[in-house]
Design a protein around this motif. Structure first.
Motif, PDB file in Angstrom:
ATOM      1  N   VAL A  19      73.969  41.218 -25.170  1.00  0.00           N
ATOM      2  CA  VAL A  19      75.029  42.179 -25.437  1.00  0.00           C
ATOM      3  C   VAL A  19      76.346  41.510 -25.078  1.00  0.00           C
ATOM      4  N   THR A  20      77.292  41.483 -26.024  1.00  0.00           N
ATOM      5  CA  THR A  20      78.619  40.921 -25.779  1.00  0.00           C
ATOM      6  C   THR A  20      79.648  42.011 -26.024  1.00  0.00           C
ATOM      7  N   ILE A  21      80.539  42.205 -25.051  1.00  0.00           N
ATOM      8  CA  ILE A  21      81.643  43.150 -25.211  1.00  0.00           C
ATOM      9  C   ILE A  21      82.922  42.334 -25.174  1.00  0.00           C
ATOM     10  N   GLY A  41      66.954  40.510 -20.966  1.00  0.00           N
ATOM     11  CA  GLY A  41      67.306  39.229 -21.574  1.00  0.00           C
ATOM     12  C   GLY A  41      66.269  38.786 -22.581  1.00  0.00           C
ATOM     13  N   PRO A  42      66.701  38.330 -23.762  1.00  0.00           N
ATOM     14  CA  PRO A  42      65.747  37.934 -24.798  1.00  0.00           C
ATOM     15  C   PRO A  42      64.985  36.659 -24.456  1.00  0.00           C
ATOM     16  N   THR A  46      69.509  32.517 -22.504  1.00  0.00           N
ATOM     17  CA  THR A  46      70.607  33.326 -23.038  1.00  0.00           C
ATOM     18  C   THR A  46      71.088  34.303 -21.979  1.00  0.00           C
ATOM     19  N   ASP A  47      72.418  34.377 -21.778  1.00  0.00           N
ATOM     20  CA  ASP A  47      72.967  35.374 -20.867  1.00  0.00           C
ATOM     21  C   ASP A  47      72.668  36.763 -21.422  1.00  0.00           C
ATOM     22  N   ASN A  68      72.143  34.102 -17.161  1.00  0.00           N
ATOM     23  CA  ASN A  68      72.897  34.891 -16.188  1.00  0.00           C
ATOM     24  C   ASN A  68      72.705  36.344 -16.583  1.00  0.00           C
ATOM     25  N   GLY A  69      72.493  37.213 -15.603  1.00  0.00           N
ATOM     26  CA  GLY A  69      72.328  38.630 -15.927  1.00  0.00           C
ATOM     27  C   GLY A  69      73.596  39.186 -16.551  1.00  0.00           C
ATOM     28  N   ILE A  70      74.729  38.999 -15.867  1.00  0.00           N
ATOM     29  CA  ILE A  70      76.048  39.400 -16.374  1.00  0.00           C
ATOM     30  C   ILE A  70      76.972  38.211 -16.194  1.00  0.00           C
TER      31      ILE A  70
END
Length: 186
Positions: A19-21, A41-42, A46-47, A68-70
């Protein structure tokens, strides 16, 4: 929604992808536990959540796995409220040059640090826990700073809080115990 207005996203169910915001003024809200909102996380490379906008708020949202989680990769302003991050490969939360406020949250079982602040990042941590991370609960480096109030940094593989490379930490009313090395190292 219009990029000129705040956006509230109510999250329900399980999301197994990154998810990217990238826009400003976004709240991603997981709601109560019965809603079952989780971001997974997929894959370990991947973050899970990447935040590049300003005034982004994550509320009541579990985040598991991933690289990284976030990740907050730059000059952003982010708030984590009631967020649980677990099982990320290197860092539960990685902040580079940005500002993060973490309240009533938990970061646990990261492959390296629970919270990693780099490149003059800053964090205000209130009533949050950093538990069972492989290295430090909180790593403060490269001119970064943290203010930790009424938190818990416990049972991490190395230090509860590690402050290096011209960085600083203010710790008030927090419990730092049963870490693999010293509780707080500067």
């Amino acid at each position: 929604g219009s990029t000129g207005k705040p956006l509230l996203v109510l999250f329900k169910g399980t999301c197994t992808e990154q998810v990217t915001i990238a826009r400003d003024d976004v709240t991603l809200q997981g709601g109560d536990p019965e809603r079952g909102a989780t971001v997974v996380g997929p894959n370990p490379g991947t973050d899970v959540i990447v935040l590049t906008g300003n005034r982004i708020r994550l509320e009541n949202l579990p985040v598991t796995g991933g690289n990284n989680g976030i990740r907050v990769p730059g000059m952003c302003n982010v708030e984590l409220l009631g967020v649980v991050v677990g099982g990320a490969a290197p860092n539960g939360v990685l902040v580079r040059a940005g500002e993060v406020s973490i309240t009533g949250s938990r970061v646990e079982q990261a492959g390296f640090h629970g919270l990693n602040l780099q490149r003059q990042a800053s964090a205000r941590v209130v009533e949050s826990a950093f538990l069972n991370n492989h290295a430090a609960g909180i790593m403060v480096q490269q001119g970064s700073s943290v203010a930790a109030t009424y938190g818990v940094m416990a049972e991490n593989g190395a230090n509860g809080i590690l402050i290096t490379t011209g960085s600083q930490a203010t710790v008030i009313g927090s419990s730092v115990f049963r870490n693999g090395s010293d509780g707080i190292v500067a």
